[in-house]
Motif scaffolding. Structure first.
Motif, short mmCIF file in Angstrom:
data_model
loop_
_atom_site.label_atom_id
_atom_site.label_comp_id
_atom_site.label_asym_id
_atom_site.label_seq_id
_atom_site.Cartn_x
_atom_site.Cartn_y
_atom_site.Cartn_z
N PHE A 30 78.27 42.89 59.58
CA PHE A 30 77.58 41.58 59.45
C PHE A 30 77.57 40.61 60.44
O PHE A 30 78.59 40.46 61.33
CB PHE A 30 78.32 40.87 58.19
CG PHE A 30 78.54 41.64 56.86
CD1 PHE A 30 77.49 41.63 55.91
CD2 PHE A 30 79.84 42.19 56.86
CE1 PHE A 30 77.70 42.16 54.75
CE2 PHE A 30 80.13 42.81 55.53
CZ PHE A 30 78.98 42.95 54.41
N CYS A 32 76.76 36.88 61.35
CA CYS A 32 76.49 35.67 60.92
C CYS A 32 77.79 34.68 60.91
O CYS A 32 78.68 35.02 61.65
CB CYS A 32 76.43 35.88 59.19
SG CYS A 32 77.74 36.31 58.33
N VAL A 34 81.05 32.97 60.44
CA VAL A 34 82.26 33.32 59.98
C VAL A 34 83.12 32.05 59.71
O VAL A 34 83.50 31.31 60.54
CB VAL A 34 82.97 34.38 60.83
CG1 VAL A 34 84.32 34.85 60.06
CG2 VAL A 34 81.95 35.72 60.92
N HIS A 79 73.49 32.08 57.34
CA HIS A 79 74.31 32.49 56.41
C HIS A 79 75.75 32.44 56.75
O HIS A 79 76.08 32.57 57.91
CB HIS A 79 74.09 33.94 55.70
CG HIS A 79 72.74 33.67 54.85
ND1 HIS A 79 71.75 33.86 55.35
CD2 HIS A 79 72.81 34.27 53.79
CE1 HIS A 79 70.50 33.91 54.44
NE2 HIS A 79 71.27 34.27 53.23
N THR A 80 76.71 32.55 55.77
CA THR A 80 77.93 32.34 56.28
C THR A 80 78.85 33.46 55.39
O THR A 80 78.58 33.48 54.24
CB THR A 80 78.91 30.81 56.12
OG1 THR A 80 78.12 29.86 56.89
CG2 THR A 80 80.18 31.01 56.30
N ILE A 81 79.92 34.07 56.21
CA ILE A 81 80.80 35.17 55.49
C ILE A 81 82.01 34.58 55.23
O ILE A 81 82.58 33.82 56.38
CB ILE A 81 80.56 36.25 56.09
CG1 ILE A 81 81.30 37.45 55.18
CG2 ILE A 81 81.47 36.25 57.57
CD1 ILE A 81 81.30 38.91 55.70
N LEU A 387 84.98 39.98 50.14
CA LEU A 387 84.06 38.98 50.87
C LEU A 387 83.08 38.30 50.17
O LEU A 387 82.42 39.26 49.43
CB LEU A 387 83.62 39.60 52.16
CG LEU A 387 84.60 40.35 53.14
CD1 LEU A 387 83.97 41.22 54.25
CD2 LEU A 387 85.41 39.09 53.93
N ILE A 389 78.95 36.19 50.82
CA ILE A 389 78.02 35.78 51.98
C ILE A 389 77.33 34.72 51.24
O ILE A 389 76.61 35.03 50.07
CB ILE A 389 77.07 36.77 52.41
CG1 ILE A 389 78.14 38.02 53.21
CG2 ILE A 389 76.13 36.20 53.34
CD1 ILE A 389 77.39 39.19 53.57
N ARG A 413 79.95 46.57 47.02
CA ARG A 413 79.09 45.44 46.65
C ARG A 413 78.95 45.20 45.35
O ARG A 413 78.32 46.48 44.50
CB ARG A 413 77.71 45.47 47.26
CG ARG A 413 76.86 44.19 47.10
CD ARG A 413 75.42 44.14 47.85
NE ARG A 413 74.83 42.84 47.45
CZ ARG A 413 73.71 42.74 47.95
NH1 ARG A 413 73.03 43.37 48.83
NH2 ARG A 413 72.98 41.64 47.88
#
Length: 415
Positions: A30, A32, A34, A79-81, A387, A389, A413
């Motif tokens: 990923f 993005c 964090v 986006h943020t993870i 996790l 997102i 997922r």
């Protein structure tokens, strides 16, 4: 040091040939933003790589090895993870709509199972990858079995089995009633035998509950069985009393003297606050849909506006007591996917410092309460890949936490 574990529940001995749902553990890189919830560090151009259910790499993209050869690369701009959220106070078999006692007394076990499944799905869609279910009859025992045996793909569960209450005590209609020290020990052992991860007691309502002998027995028996125990305690005398007797966590909390706050802080006992019933019932356009009477809506609005009722919890946080995220999901007007309203109120009230602190209360600090910080709750190499997102920057705008786009549990997922 050998870690003590109680005897496994009977259902854990059942042979499972194959789970009903084949959840593949993915190898994904990923790229993005964090949020690392242990250090509260935000990496704008970050990355996280997962493989075989674990986090194998994480950091800044500038440190990313150009020879990395992940099977899948996801570049997610805007986006943020972050680690999956944990709701540490919920009731999966309550739907948030109907009367609690009526559901507990009248719902057939099959309906409780359907409600639990529906609410686990709602939780996942809201980014909740672990639910600590604090009781509604025996429903959470079967929900946990369904998850662990691959019957249903839901969040991880930490369960108390049946909450333990003195005979005819607070919410006796959905708990394991007991009288006397010996019966308290039996009640604990029953939950342990059913696969409980913790024990919950109802230590008060309008008055204190349990005799001293009963309280001592239920706490001692829990610890003898290697579990931790949490208590529904909502006013000073109850909080002070369970603290003296050796409780490990406090549910809800409430008005406390400075002396009680100091005692709780000294013993390092966390408080799982649950503001959502008051907050959600104060929103008249929502509350009316749930048939909340007008007098109660006005009462809730007054409490939310004044906030003085919660001064002790603010002072507790300032004294260094860990505040843990919980919504009391399933209570009237509190659906299991209502996460942001609780966090916004926590921030506005001041029991958490800011958005990041609120997020930590539902990730790393929650993992510590649930005794799983060695495997969950933060983005660190070797930890399980639970996790989420989200689109946006929840550390800057907490409403963005409503924009959950992907959810992973142990590298698979689910959303």
């Amino acid at each position: 040091m050998i870690k003590f574990m109680p005897e496994a529940a009977p259902w854990k001995f059942r042979k499972i040939i194959k789970p009903l749902f084949d959840l593949q553990k993915e190898n994904i890189l990923f790229k993005c933003r964090v949020i690392e919830t242990k250090s509260l560090k935000v990496i704008e151009n970050g990355f996280v790589e997962i493989d075989n259910g674990k986090i194998i790499k994480a950091g800044s993209q500038s440190d990313l090895d150009s020879s990395a050869n992940s099977k899948k690369v996801l570049e997610l701009k805007d986006h943020t993870i972050l680690p999956g959220l944990m709701n540490s106070h919920a009731h999966l078999a309550w739907d948030g709509t109907h009367d609690l006692a009526q559901q507990s007394l009248d719902d057939p076990s099959e309906i409780s199972a359907y409600k639990s499944c529906a609410n686990m799905l709602k939780s996942l869609r809201a980014g909740v990858t672990l639910v600590r279910d604090l009781g509604m009859n025996k429903s959470n025992i079967f929900a946990k079995q369904a998850i662990e045996q691959g019957i249903y793909p839901g969040p991880r569960l930490k369960i108390c089995g049946e909450a333990i209450v003195q005979t005819a005590g607070h919410t006796y209609w959905c708990c394991r009633e007991a009288s006397g020290a010996d019966e308290m020990r039996r009640a604990v052992r029953e939950q342990v035998g059913s696969g409980a991860d913790l024990i919950k007691i109802m230590a008060c309502h309008d008055t204190l509950e349990f005799t001293d002998e009963e309280l001592e027995a239920v706490i001692d028996e829990t610890h003898r069985n290697g579990l931790y125990i949490t208590a529904h305690a909502t006013f000073d005398a109850a909080i002070n009393r369970v603290t003296d007797f050796g409780i490990d966590c406090i549910e809800h909390g409430g008005p406390m003297t400075d002396a009680t706050i100091e005692k709780v802080a000294k013993k390092n006992i966390p408080i799982c606050t649950t503001f959502s019933p008051v907050v959600m019932q104060s929103k008249e356009e929502i509350a009316r849909q749930y048939n909340i009477p007008e007098w109660k809506i006005k009462e809730r609005q007054k409490i939310v506006k004044d906030k003085s009722r919660f001064d002790s919890l603010v002072n507790a946080s300032k004294a260094g007591i860990d505040i843990i995220f919980g919504t009391d999901a399933g209570s009237p007007v509190v659906p299991h996917d209502a996460i942001v309203p609780e966090m916004k109120f926590m921030i506005d009230l001041g029991v958490v410092k800011d958005n990041l602190d609120a997020i930590q209360s539902a990730t790393y600090r929650a993992a510590k309460v649930n005794k799983i910080e060695d495997k969950l709750g933060s983005i660190e190499i070797g930890k399980d890949a639970d996790l989420i997102i989200v689109q946006g920057k929840p550390d800057e705008n907490i409403d963005d936490l409503s924009n959950v786009k992907q959810v992973y549990i142990h590298g698979s997922r689910l959303i």
